[in-house]
Design a protein around this motif. Structure first.
Motif, PDB file in Angstrom:
ATOM      1  N   ASN A   1       7.215   2.801 -12.179  1.00  0.00           N
ATOM      2  CA  ASN A   1       8.435   2.304 -12.821  1.00  0.00           C
ATOM      3  C   ASN A   1       9.351   1.587 -11.834  1.00  0.00           C
ATOM      4  O   ASN A   1      10.066   0.662 -12.215  1.00  0.00           O
ATOM      5  CB  ASN A   1       9.168   3.457 -13.494  1.00  0.00           C
ATOM      6  N   ALA A   2       9.324   1.998 -10.593  1.00  0.00           N
ATOM      7  CA  ALA A   2      10.180   1.349  -9.591  1.00  0.00           C
ATOM      8  C   ALA A   2       9.750  -0.094  -9.345  1.00  0.00           C
ATOM      9  O   ALA A   2      10.566  -0.948  -8.992  1.00  0.00           O
ATOM     10  CB  ALA A   2      10.135   2.134  -8.286  1.00  0.00           C
ATOM     11  N   LYS A   3       8.456  -0.354  -9.561  1.00  0.00           N
ATOM     12  CA  LYS A   3       7.926  -1.700  -9.341  1.00  0.00           C
ATOM     13  C   LYS A   3       7.675  -2.443 -10.644  1.00  0.00           C
ATOM     14  O   LYS A   3       7.169  -3.560 -10.629  1.00  0.00           O
ATOM     15  CB  LYS A   3       6.619  -1.622  -8.546  1.00  0.00           C
ATOM     16  N   ASN A   4       7.994  -1.806 -11.770  1.00  0.00           N
ATOM     17  CA  ASN A   4       7.739  -2.425 -13.086  1.00  0.00           C
ATOM     18  C   ASN A   4       6.292  -2.902 -13.201  1.00  0.00           C
ATOM     19  O   ASN A   4       6.006  -4.012 -13.664  1.00  0.00           O
ATOM     20  CB  ASN A   4       8.693  -3.603 -13.326  1.00  0.00           C
ATOM     21  N   THR A   5       5.400  -2.034 -12.781  1.00  0.00           N
ATOM     22  CA  THR A   5       3.989  -2.411 -12.700  1.00  0.00           C
ATOM     23  C   THR A   5       3.117  -1.371 -13.399  1.00  0.00           C
ATOM     24  O   THR A   5       3.379  -0.170 -13.291  1.00  0.00           O
ATOM     25  CB  THR A   5       3.562  -2.555 -11.236  1.00  0.00           C
ATOM     26  N   VAL A   6       2.102  -1.867 -14.076  1.00  0.00           N
ATOM     27  CA  VAL A   6       1.106  -1.002 -14.686  1.00  0.00           C
ATOM     28  C   VAL A   6      -0.249  -1.327 -14.057  1.00  0.00           C
ATOM     29  O   VAL A   6      -0.532  -2.488 -13.739  1.00  0.00           O
ATOM     30  CB  VAL A   6       1.069  -1.169 -16.217  1.00  0.00           C
TER      31      VAL A   6
ATOM     32  N   GLY B   1     -19.749  -0.230 -10.204  1.00  0.00           N
ATOM     33  CA  GLY B   1     -18.661  -0.520  -9.282  1.00  0.00           C
ATOM     34  C   GLY B   1     -17.293  -0.253  -9.880  1.00  0.00           C
ATOM     35  O   GLY B   1     -17.166   0.232 -11.007  1.00  0.00           O
ATOM     36  N   SER B   2     -16.274  -0.593  -9.084  1.00  0.00           N
ATOM     37  CA  SER B   2     -14.889  -0.321  -9.472  1.00  0.00           C
ATOM     38  C   SER B   2     -14.024  -1.558  -9.266  1.00  0.00           C
ATOM     39  O   SER B   2     -14.302  -2.385  -8.383  1.00  0.00           O
ATOM     40  CB  SER B   2     -14.313   0.825  -8.635  1.00  0.00           C
ATOM     41  N   LEU B   3     -12.990  -1.638 -10.070  1.00  0.00           N
ATOM     42  CA  LEU B   3     -11.943  -2.645  -9.917  1.00  0.00           C
ATOM     43  C   LEU B   3     -10.622  -2.006 -10.308  1.00  0.00           C
ATOM     44  O   LEU B   3     -10.587  -1.063 -11.110  1.00  0.00           O
ATOM     45  CB  LEU B   3     -12.183  -3.858 -10.819  1.00  0.00           C
ATOM     46  N   ARG B   4      -9.544  -2.544  -9.745  1.00  0.00           N
ATOM     47  CA  ARG B   4      -8.216  -2.113 -10.161  1.00  0.00           C
ATOM     48  C   ARG B   4      -7.422  -3.341 -10.584  1.00  0.00           C
ATOM     49  O   ARG B   4      -7.242  -4.276  -9.797  1.00  0.00           O
ATOM     50  CB  ARG B   4      -7.467  -1.365  -9.059  1.00  0.00           C
ATOM     51  N   LEU B   5      -6.933  -3.290 -11.803  1.00  0.00           N
ATOM     52  CA  LEU B   5      -6.087  -4.353 -12.324  1.00  0.00           C
ATOM     53  C   LEU B   5      -4.623  -3.967 -12.161  1.00  0.00           C
ATOM     54  O   LEU B   5      -4.271  -2.795 -12.266  1.00  0.00           O
ATOM     55  CB  LEU B   5      -6.380  -4.605 -13.799  1.00  0.00           C
ATOM     56  N   SER B   6      -3.797  -4.974 -11.925  1.00  0.00           N
ATOM     57  CA  SER B   6      -2.356  -4.762 -11.826  1.00  0.00           C
ATOM     58  C   SER B   6      -1.637  -5.754 -12.725  1.00  0.00           C
ATOM     59  O   SER B   6      -2.107  -6.872 -12.927  1.00  0.00           O
ATOM     60  CB  SER B   6      -1.880  -4.978 -10.385  1.00  0.00           C
ATOM     61  N   CYS B   7      -0.499  -5.340 -13.224  1.00  0.00           N
ATOM     62  CA  CYS B   7       0.337  -6.219 -14.033  1.00  0.00           C
ATOM     63  C   CYS B   7       1.783  -5.917 -13.666  1.00  0.00           C
ATOM     64  O   CYS B   7       2.271  -4.813 -13.931  1.00  0.00           O
ATOM     65  CB  CYS B   7       0.090  -5.979 -15.513  1.00  0.00           C
TER      66      CYS B   7
END
Length: 120
Positions: free
Chosen positions: A73-78, A16-22
């Motif tokens: 970069n606009a959302k300061n998110t990785v 399966g798949s997952l997407r992590l955000s920070c």
């Protein structure tokens, strides 16, 4: 002051798949390197993937071809897109950001961690 908020962990079946955000918020001048680490039970924390401010990426051999790191970069998110997950990917995943709060001062920050469990 800068805060990091991680999200996206959970339970997934093998394959399966997952997407992590920070997401970072607060007194941010710029963000240089962004990365994801993980720590499995009884093991040391290890680098999973990293992305520089210019875009070049690096991956642990164990995740190459399955995981993709990206940044907004606009959302300061990785983000960490994880595909073809395996039971051995089970770990707590932490984001790590090198944040400039002005032209001369930097902070190295860690997210709170999010648990990824891969099991049928």
């Amino acid at each position: 002051q800068v805060q990091l908020v991680e999200s996206g962990g959970g339970l997934v079946q093998p394959g399966g798949s997952l997407r992590l955000s920070c997401a970072a918020s607060g007194n941010i001048f710029s963000i240089n390197a962004m990365g994801w680490y993980r720590q499995a039970p009884g093991k040391e924390r290890e680098l999973v993937a990293a992305i520089s401010s210019g875009g070049p990426t690096t991956y642990a051999d164990s995740v190459k071809g399955r995981f993709t790191i990206s940044r907004d970069n606009a959302k300061n998110t990785v983000y960490l897109q994880m595909n073809s997950l395996k039971p051995e990917d089970r770990a707590v995943y932490y984001c790590n950001l090198r944040v400039a709060i002005d032209k001369n001062r930097y902070l190295e920050l860690w997210g709170q961690g999010t648990l990824v469990t891969v099991s049928s």
